[in-house]
Scaffold this active site. Structure first.
Site, PDB file in Angstrom:
ATOM      1  N   TRP A 193      48.344 -15.337  23.957  1.00  0.00           N
ATOM      2  CA  TRP A 193      48.490 -13.982  24.548  1.00  0.00           C
ATOM      3  C   TRP A 193      47.101 -13.333  24.674  1.00  0.00           C
ATOM      4  CZ3 TRP A 193      51.939 -11.268  27.152  1.00  0.00           C
ATOM      5  CH2 TRP A 193      53.294 -11.557  27.010  1.00  0.00           C
TER       6      TRP A 193
ATOM      7  N   TRP B 234      54.195  12.078  34.877  1.00  0.00           N
ATOM      8  CA  TRP B 234      54.348  12.158  33.422  1.00  0.00           C
ATOM      9  C   TRP B 234      54.554  13.604  33.004  1.00  0.00           C
ATOM     10  CZ3 TRP B 234      54.983   7.462  31.649  1.00  0.00           C
ATOM     11  CH2 TRP B 234      54.379   6.401  32.310  1.00  0.00           C
TER      12      TRP B 234
ATOM     13  N   GLU C  53      50.368 -16.404  19.868  1.00  0.00           N
ATOM     14  CA  GLU C  53      49.738 -15.072  19.901  1.00  0.00           C
ATOM     15  C   GLU C  53      48.281 -15.192  20.352  1.00  0.00           C
ATOM     16  OE1 GLU C  53      51.452 -12.279  19.547  1.00  0.00           O
ATOM     17  OE2 GLU C  53      53.199 -13.524  19.138  1.00  0.00           O
TER      18      GLU C  53
ATOM     19  N   ASN D 282      51.884  -5.343  14.696  1.00  0.00           N
ATOM     20  CA  ASN D 282      52.211  -5.528  16.118  1.00  0.00           C
ATOM     21  C   ASN D 282      53.585  -4.970  16.507  1.00  0.00           C
ATOM     22  OD1 ASN D 282      51.810  -6.682  18.810  1.00  0.00           O
ATOM     23  ND2 ASN D 282      53.509  -8.002  18.204  1.00  0.00           N
TER      24      ASN D 282
ATOM     25  N   TRP E 252      49.624  -1.860  26.003  1.00  0.00           N
ATOM     26  CA  TRP E 252      50.133  -0.561  26.476  1.00  0.00           C
ATOM     27  C   TRP E 252      50.870  -0.704  27.803  1.00  0.00           C
ATOM     28  CZ3 TRP E 252      51.232   3.897  24.313  1.00  0.00           C
ATOM     29  CH2 TRP E 252      50.724   4.123  23.038  1.00  0.00           C
TER      30      TRP E 252
ATOM     31  N   TRP F 212      50.772   6.430  29.524  1.00  0.00           N
ATOM     32  CA  TRP F 212      50.366   5.358  28.603  1.00  0.00           C
ATOM     33  C   TRP F 212      48.865   5.359  28.351  1.00  0.00           C
ATOM     34  CZ3 TRP F 212      47.061   1.741  30.832  1.00  0.00           C
ATOM     35  CH2 TRP F 212      47.029   1.693  32.226  1.00  0.00           C
TER      36      TRP F 212
END
Ligand code: FAD
Length: 461
Positions: free
Chosen positions: A278, A307, A275, A342, A383, A360
């Protein structure tokens, strides 16, 4: 000689390379500086919680620096451009020779630093460090000398380099000679006041949390990290986002408990370290692709998606009133505490984008306005991953079913009941579809009907 150490998102004295280097020359005086930019922060949607956490943390940092005889000056100005002028003036006032800081990687922050270097008189040197990452951006590249577009090969290349050259922890400096310069009182920021939960601005408390996590929880992290009711992740995110702790400190504590953990990639320790990689990946990514900081998707064509952007749906999502218990519990946790698990961040992001067909960027912005750990790179990365517009994205046709996800990760509804008192009495069997229970029993609950039907929303995609 006078050295200036400019604190930004590295609010710590341990493992801070800029601070260590600023204090190396025993003949130099060292002055600390923090510049708050509330207007600019608001323009970037920084949450009131994060602003309050920074404020409280600065008070602690100031005490820690005092013990080292380093005064912390405080200034507040409207924009990053004004920051540059403040520093240029301070350099004149205190005859500063060198400025030390740890790099920030967001576009505006890098522009600010670039501007500063251009405005300083040529005899003042800026010394920059990558104190908040394991590795400097653009040093882990593929065979075409480009930043990786996918996480796993990035991770593998990172590990190859990392294990051969394990980074050291930078020393906490010893007290230096006293200066006559007075430390400034840290005033309240021009920002709304809001409480934050889970994070304590005191260094020892932050270190204790890290130590306890590595000693007690990390071993089971791989198995338990996806269950929100278990509280089994580290909850160190705001410390890392603001540099109260560093990733090298995390690694250091982790290896003390689990030496050579990287040799077993299935271990809890490795899963947690993954993580942190990441985090590293997304930070590197915004340097390689600065347009990510300008509301642009990583995959270009997705900018043309039409959207639906239904404002009522957006409000219901924000308030935790969508009629999907796992979504609503997660949003209420966010609204009340400033932190979200998360797994839930992934589920609610997918729901906003793929069930409600809302851009988003609306979700990204709302998150920043609520999170204590708000961090552009991680938030944008998360996102875009969920919206299928970013690197490593889930394919656009893969949609989390909120009911199934709820059943899988909160089977008995323990997390849901904690955040949605209206559902306290609903039996486990119906906790993910309380409307069925209401129909069956003729019970009227305050809890809303689903605002969209997942299967229909899925077909519209
Ligand atoms: P742990 O599971 O204990 O992980 C340890 C640390 O690794 C975290 O504190 C964090 O620094 C880092 N980390 C973990 N997961 C990720 C990830 N996927 N991407 C980048 N870094 C990660 N994280 C933020 O710090 N700030 C944000 O604004 C943010 N926004 C997000 C938005 C979405 C839509 C998604 C899906 C994820 C987001 N994340 C963000 C990543 C992640 O959800 C949080 O870092 C994590 O939940 C924080 O809890 P923890 O400290 O207990 O994490």
């Amino acid at each position: 000689k006078t050295n200036l150490i400019w604190f930004r998102n590295d609010l710590r004295i341990m493992d801070n390379p800029a601070l260590e280097k600023a204090c190396e020359d025993k003949d130099a005086s060292v002055i600390g500086l923090y510049i708050a930019t509330p207007q600019q922060w608001k323009a970037h949607d920084m949450s009131a919680r994060q602003a309050c956490f920074i404020h409280d943390r600065l008070i602690q940092l100031q005490d820690e620096l005092d013990a080292l005889n380093i005064p912390l000056l405080f200034h507040s100005c409207d924009s990053f451009t004004d920051c540059v002028n403040v520093i240029v003036d301070l350099c004149k006032e205190y005859s500063v020779n060198q400025i030390f800081y740890n790099n920030q990687y967001e576009y505006n922050e890098r522009e600010r630093d670039y501007l500063l270097k251009g405005k300083l008189s040529p005899d003042i040197e800026c010394l920059e460090f990558d104190g908040n990452l394991f590795t400097a951006p653009l040093t882990i590249l593929n065979s075409q000398k480009q930043m990786y577009k996918i996480f796993t090969p990035f991770r593998n290349a990172f590990l190859d380099q990392f294990v051969q050259n394990i980074p050291r922890i930078y020393n906490q400096p010893k007290a230096i000679k006293k200066t006559k310069i007075k430390t400034h009182k840290i005033p309240e920021f021009d920002y709304a006041k809001q409480d934050y939960e889970f994070f304590n601005p005191n260094t020892q408390k932050a270190l204790q949390k890290l130590e306890e996590f590595c000693a007690e929880k990390v071993e089971d992290y791989a198995d338990k990290r996806n269950i929100p009711s278990l509280d089994h992740t580290s909850q160190l995110s705001a410390y890392l986002a603001l540099g109260v702790l560093s990733v090298r400190q995390c690694f250091h504590y982790l290896t003390q408990e689990h030496p050579h953990f990287w040799e077993n990639q299935k271990s809890g320790a490795f899963t947690w370290f993954n993580e942190l990689i990441w985090r590293e990946f997304y930070q590197h990514l915004i340097v390689a692709h600065p347009y990510l900081c300008k509301h642009k998707p990583f995959i270009n064509w997705t900018d043309h998606v039409k959207w639906k952007n239904n404002k009522d749906h957006f409000e219901q999502w924000k308030a935790g009133n969508t009629g999907y218990p796992i979504i609503d519990a997660a949003m209420r946790q966010l609204n009340q505490t400033g932190w979200m698990h998360n797994r839930l961040r992934m589920i609610i992001a997918s729901f906003l984008v793929k069930d409600l067909l809302i851009d988003w960027r609306w979700g990204e912005q709302y998150f920043m306005s609520q999170l204590t750990d708000g961090d552009l790179a991680a938030n944008n990365g998360g996102w875009q991953w969920a919206a299928s517009t970013g690197t490593d994205s889930t394919p656009y046709f893969r949609i989390f079913n909120p009911t199934t996800q709820g059943k899988r990760f909160d089977p008995k509804g323990e997390f849901i009941r904690q955040w949605i008192p209206e559902l306290a009495k609903v039996p486990d069997k119906f906790i993910h579809e309380p409307q069925l229970w209401s129909e069956k029993k003729g019970n009227i609950t305050e809890y809303p009907q689903p605002i969209v039907t997942h299967d229909i929303a899925k077909k519209k995609l």
